[in-house]
Design a protein around this motif. Sequence first.
Motif, short mmCIF file in Angstrom:
data_model
loop_
_atom_site.label_atom_id
_atom_site.label_comp_id
_atom_site.label_asym_id
_atom_site.label_seq_id
_atom_site.Cartn_x
_atom_site.Cartn_y
_atom_site.Cartn_z
N LEU A 51 0.84 -1.19 0.00
CA LEU A 51 0.00 0.00 0.00
C LEU A 51 0.88 1.25 0.00
N SER A 52 0.58 2.18 -0.87
CA SER A 52 1.31 3.45 -0.90
C SER A 52 0.49 4.49 -0.16
N LEU A 53 0.94 4.86 1.03
CA LEU A 53 0.22 5.83 1.85
C LEU A 53 1.14 7.00 2.18
N PRO A 54 0.97 8.13 1.50
CA PRO A 54 1.84 9.30 1.71
C PRO A 54 1.86 9.79 3.15
N ALA A 55 0.85 9.45 3.92
CA ALA A 55 0.79 9.92 5.31
C ALA A 55 1.88 9.30 6.18
N PHE A 56 2.52 8.24 5.67
CA PHE A 56 3.53 7.54 6.47
C PHE A 56 4.85 7.45 5.71
N GLN A 112 -28.14 -0.65 6.01
CA GLN A 112 -29.19 -0.90 7.01
C GLN A 112 -28.71 -1.91 8.05
N TRP A 113 -28.03 -2.97 7.59
CA TRP A 113 -27.51 -3.97 8.52
C TRP A 113 -26.46 -3.34 9.43
N VAL A 114 -25.59 -2.56 8.87
CA VAL A 114 -24.53 -1.91 9.66
C VAL A 114 -25.14 -1.00 10.72
N ASP A 115 -26.13 -0.20 10.33
CA ASP A 115 -26.79 0.69 11.30
C ASP A 115 -27.39 -0.10 12.45
N ALA A 116 -28.01 -1.25 12.13
CA ALA A 116 -28.72 -2.03 13.15
C ALA A 116 -27.78 -2.84 14.03
N HIS A 117 -26.66 -3.33 13.48
CA HIS A 117 -25.81 -4.27 14.22
C HIS A 117 -24.45 -3.72 14.64
N ILE A 118 -23.95 -2.73 13.93
CA ILE A 118 -22.62 -2.18 14.23
C ILE A 118 -22.70 -0.77 14.78
N GLY A 119 -23.54 0.06 14.17
CA GLY A 119 -23.70 1.44 14.63
C GLY A 119 -23.13 2.44 13.64
N ASP A 120 -23.03 3.66 14.07
CA ASP A 120 -22.60 4.77 13.23
C ASP A 120 -21.11 4.67 12.93
N LEU A 121 -20.75 4.62 11.65
CA LEU A 121 -19.34 4.54 11.26
C LEU A 121 -18.69 5.92 11.12
N THR A 122 -19.49 6.98 11.14
CA THR A 122 -18.98 8.32 10.84
C THR A 122 -17.80 8.73 11.72
N PRO A 123 -17.85 8.55 13.04
CA PRO A 123 -16.70 8.97 13.87
C PRO A 123 -15.42 8.22 13.52
N TRP A 124 -15.55 6.96 13.13
CA TRP A 124 -14.37 6.15 12.83
C TRP A 124 -13.81 6.50 11.46
N LYS A 125 -14.69 6.86 10.54
CA LYS A 125 -14.22 7.32 9.23
C LYS A 125 -13.48 8.65 9.39
N ALA A 126 -13.98 9.50 10.29
CA ALA A 126 -13.31 10.78 10.55
C ALA A 126 -11.95 10.55 11.20
N GLU A 127 -11.88 9.58 12.11
CA GLU A 127 -10.59 9.27 12.75
C GLU A 127 -9.59 8.72 11.74
N LEU A 128 -10.08 7.90 10.82
CA LEU A 128 -9.22 7.39 9.75
C LEU A 128 -8.68 8.53 8.88
N ALA A 129 -9.58 9.45 8.53
CA ALA A 129 -9.17 10.58 7.69
C ALA A 129 -8.11 11.40 8.38
N GLN A 130 -8.25 11.61 9.69
CA GLN A 130 -7.25 12.37 10.45
C GLN A 130 -5.93 11.61 10.50
N LEU A 131 -6.00 10.30 10.68
CA LEU A 131 -4.80 9.46 10.75
C LEU A 131 -4.03 9.50 9.43
N LEU A 132 -4.76 9.59 8.32
CA LEU A 132 -4.16 9.53 7.00
C LEU A 132 -3.90 10.91 6.40
N ASN A 133 -4.12 11.94 7.20
CA ASN A 133 -3.87 13.31 6.74
C ASN A 133 -2.38 13.54 6.59
N THR A 134 -1.95 14.00 5.43
CA THR A 134 -0.52 14.18 5.17
C THR A 134 0.00 15.54 5.66
N HIS A 135 -0.87 16.39 6.17
CA HIS A 135 -0.41 17.72 6.62
C HIS A 135 0.11 17.65 8.06
#
Length: 351
Positions: A29-34, A328-351
């Motif tokens: 994987l080529s990830l400029p953040a690292f 729909q399945w994710v909402d019912a069984h796992i929950g809201d992914l939004t905070p984790w997607k935001a954390e991923l975006a911050q982790l992968l931020n190259t700035h």
Amino acid sequence: MMNSSWVKNAINEINADYQRSADTHLIRLSLPAFPGIQLYLKDESTHPTGSLKHRLARSLFLYGLCNGWIKEGTTIIESSSGSTAVSEAYFARLLGLPFIAVMPSCTAKRKIEQIEFYGGRCHFVESACEIYAASEQLARELNGHYMDQFTYAERATDWRGNNNIADSIFRQMQCEPNPVPRHIVMSAGTGGTSATIGRYIRCQGYDTRLMVVDPENSVFLPFWQDRDATLRSPVGSKIEGIGRPRVEPSFIPDVVDEMLRVPDAASVATAHWLETQLGRKVGASTGTNMWGTLQLAARMRDAGETGSLVTLLCDSGERYLETYYNPQWVDAHIGDLTPWKAELAQLLNTH
């Protein structure tokens, strides 16, 4: 009395199948953040049965045959959340043996279809905690052989070499900028793969550290911390294939250098993110693995360290279109992914 001719032919069939299979790919994987940190995925989804468990199923069949447990006509029974059962159904068909998978009723529909495609049948229980007793009872009633991956995974695999998964990783890394990984990251279902990797690292004298990532509702992490083998979880893991409600005999804590708890929503969010990097879907256990790998990469980056990290792509996400890739399945069984997607975006931020 054992039919030695049949057993010999069965072993030859499995060995021939192995010779027809190529090694699995190592994806970089080529990830400029690292900067200065290389991340690799060992793609186990390319096995004939589509997952890491193909290796385990082959080893378990050879172990059972050589121990005299599997004979001509023996019904094979396995407790599995899906992938091991798919792979064992494949090998059972190869040898002309009946196969029954004991699994929770919530197992992904695609896995059930694949087991049936290979001629196996499924015996459902309500909870992951019930699979052991149900498997043992079926084996008694049918005079069959209970494979018991959770006990025999670490015993059936040759961890010293013989093209096991650890040996394959280190061979494929030889020409990379940092050929000896700083860390290998693996989740645990039976614990067999983490045992193989951890033992191989020590046997070969590598400085690589092994991190095992554990999903919610799994007892592996607290067992690793406290060594209390009586630990139980009242519910099973929502990340298919990994995490256990009890301490499995194949999980060897002393070969693990570090463990990390990964929230289920983080696993699924990371699996969705990986699709944007690979152009194809991966299972949620791969999301668990990659979440842990990204945490290590960020730790290395913050410390000014360089090196390589390796984890596993366990299976394809095509098996989970009705679950982890169904909003729909994710909402019912796992929950809201939004905070984790935001954390991923911050982790992968190259700035």
